[in-house]
Design a protein around this motif. Structure first.
Motif, PDB file in Angstrom:
ATOM      1  N   ARG A  25      29.709 -13.906  20.549  1.00 49.13           N
ATOM      2  CA  ARG A  25      30.255 -13.448  19.271  1.00 49.13           C
ATOM      3  C   ARG A  25      30.467 -14.652  18.368  1.00 49.13           C
ATOM      4  O   ARG A  25      30.993 -15.683  18.799  1.00 49.13           O
ATOM      5  CB  ARG A  25      31.566 -12.691  19.473  1.00 49.13           C
ATOM      6  CG  ARG A  25      32.055 -11.990  18.206  1.00 49.13           C
ATOM      7  CD  ARG A  25      33.231 -11.068  18.488  1.00 49.13           C
ATOM      8  NE  ARG A  25      33.543 -10.246  17.318  1.00 49.13           N
ATOM      9  CZ  ARG A  25      34.528  -9.340  17.276  1.00 49.13           C
ATOM     10  NH1 ARG A  25      35.279  -9.123  18.353  1.00 49.13           N
ATOM     11  NH2 ARG A  25      34.742  -8.630  16.178  1.00 49.13           N
ATOM     12  N   ARG A  27      31.798 -15.529  14.315  1.00 52.31           N
ATOM     13  CA  ARG A  27      32.404 -14.973  13.101  1.00 52.31           C
ATOM     14  C   ARG A  27      32.655 -16.082  12.092  1.00 52.31           C
ATOM     15  O   ARG A  27      32.953 -17.223  12.451  1.00 52.31           O
ATOM     16  CB  ARG A  27      33.719 -14.269  13.420  1.00 52.31           C
ATOM     17  CG  ARG A  27      33.637 -13.267  14.552  1.00 52.31           C
ATOM     18  CD  ARG A  27      34.966 -12.557  14.763  1.00 52.31           C
ATOM     19  NE  ARG A  27      35.100 -11.422  13.872  1.00 52.31           N
ATOM     20  CZ  ARG A  27      36.206 -10.731  13.702  1.00 52.31           C
ATOM     21  NH1 ARG A  27      37.311 -11.093  14.335  1.00 52.31           N
ATOM     22  NH2 ARG A  27      36.262  -9.714  12.880  1.00 52.31           N
ATOM     23  N   GLU A  30      36.249 -13.690   9.595  1.00 50.96           N
ATOM     24  CA  GLU A  30      36.327 -12.278   9.999  1.00 50.96           C
ATOM     25  C   GLU A  30      35.025 -11.511   9.817  1.00 50.96           C
ATOM     26  O   GLU A  30      34.972 -10.315  10.076  1.00 50.96           O
ATOM     27  CB  GLU A  30      37.459 -11.540   9.261  1.00 50.96           C
ATOM     28  CG  GLU A  30      38.821 -12.215   9.368  1.00 50.96           C
ATOM     29  CD  GLU A  30      39.234 -12.464  10.803  1.00 50.96           C
ATOM     30  OE1 GLU A  30      39.061 -11.551  11.630  1.00 50.96           O
ATOM     31  OE2 GLU A  30      39.715 -13.579  11.103  1.00 50.96           O
ATOM     32  N   ASP A  32      31.393 -10.783  11.165  1.00 54.35           N
ATOM     33  CA  ASP A  32      30.574 -10.971  12.361  1.00 54.35           C
ATOM     34  C   ASP A  32      29.128 -11.235  11.981  1.00 54.35           C
ATOM     35  O   ASP A  32      28.492 -10.414  11.309  1.00 54.35           O
ATOM     36  CB  ASP A  32      30.643  -9.730  13.251  1.00 54.35           C
ATOM     37  CG  ASP A  32      31.855  -9.729  14.155  1.00 54.35           C
ATOM     38  OD1 ASP A  32      31.931 -10.615  15.028  1.00 54.35           O
ATOM     39  OD2 ASP A  32      32.724  -8.852  13.988  1.00 54.35           O
TER      40      ASP A  32
END
Length: 300
Positions: A25, A27, A30, A32
């Motif tokens: 993941r 980011r 905030e 993605d």
């Protein structure tokens, strides 16, 4: 699932060392950038459609076998329905955390014995976060006493953007179905050319092509531009990554996967010279290195 998190400036990143040392993941404030799994089961079932799997060697090899310097090599037939080896030897191994700070993570994997490539080897990847850029530095070391046939790639699974373009060559490589192997023949682009802006949501995409350096906004650039409206992502690779694939499986899946690779699909078996295919070797006790970058540009 054991994970590792780092945060620096606007960046936050989540790694899963036990799943091939994968960045799962990524980011920016905030937002993605990558398609990420919500549950561990998703990561187990979709090994190549989340985060950034590491492929060494990348893509497919016909029957998992090839000859190099008078020796025959055999990789696992892990795509048995097509009779291919697929995506290498490290994507499903446990990696170790070699360094970790707020701005940098280094993961590594040492593969003992022959493991299909004839020698023990070590792959190490450093992710460094600075300003609006994440730098991915990869080093592969041949720890054996004979040359190591070598190719590497990254199956980088971005969330599908509004539009995209890549600095592709003026032709693509033909991929023969149903086995999805390159045959070395060049084809014209026809109706779809990723060097022009295109909407990934409107078509099924699966293509393979050489990558070129071109002028973008007055500066040399080599890679993919992904436009999300308020953000634009520049995914840039060094000349070590000569060939890319571009894939989205089905637009409804919500991802676009630009794949930088150091060699062509099935490179060791193609009737083309190494300077075209990207097939190479790493000398005994020597190392190969390559760099990719992800840069975020915010728009009003």
């Amino acid at each position: 699932m054991k994970t590792l998190t780092t945060k620096e400036g606007g960046w936050s990143a989540l790694f899963a060392p036990g799943y091939g040392g994968r960045l799962i993941r990524l980011r920016w404030n905030e937002f993605d950038l990558l398609r990420h799994p919500e549950r561990e089961e998703e990561l187990q079932e979709g090994q190549f459609v989340f985060g950034i799997p590491v492929l060494l060697p990348p893509n497919r090899i016909d029957a998992g076998t090839f000859e190099f310097q008078g020796r025959r090599y055999q990789l696992p037939l892990n795509e048995p329905q097509r009779g291919n080896h697929l995506h290498g030897l490290v994507f499903d191994r446990e990696w170790e955390v070699r360094d970790h700070s707020a701005s940098s993570v280094t993961l590594g994997c040492r593969v003992e014995g022959a493991a299909g490539l004839g020698v023990p080897f070590d792959v190490e990847i450093q992710y460094e976060f600075s300003g609006r850029t994440m730098i991915q530095r990869t080093t592969v070391r041949n720890e054996g006493s004979t040359p190591m046939p070598f190719g590497i790639g990254f199956h980088t699974v971005f969330r599908s953007p509004r539009r995209a373009r890549l600095t592709a060559a003026e032709f693509r490589w033909e991929i023969e179905r149903p086995r999805f192997l390159a045959n070395g023949r060049k084809l014209p682009w026809g109706q779809f050319n990723p060097d022009n802006w295109f909407d990934p949501s409107g078509q099924v995409i699966s293509c393979h092509f050489p990558m070129e350096t071109k002028e973008i906004d007055g500066k040399p650039f080599r890679g993919a531009l992904l436009d999300y409206g308020t953000l634009q992502i520049r995914y840039e690779s060094g000349p070590e990554f000569r060939h890319w694939c571009l894939w989205n499986h089905d637009p409804a899946d919500g991802f676009l996967c630009p794949e930088p690779m150091s060699w062509m699909v099935n490179a060791p078996n193609l009737p083309l010279p190494p300077e075209v295919t990207g097939f190479q070797d790493i000398a005994p006790h020597a190392a190969w290195s390559g760099v990719n970058r992800i840069t975020v540009e915010e728009r009003q």
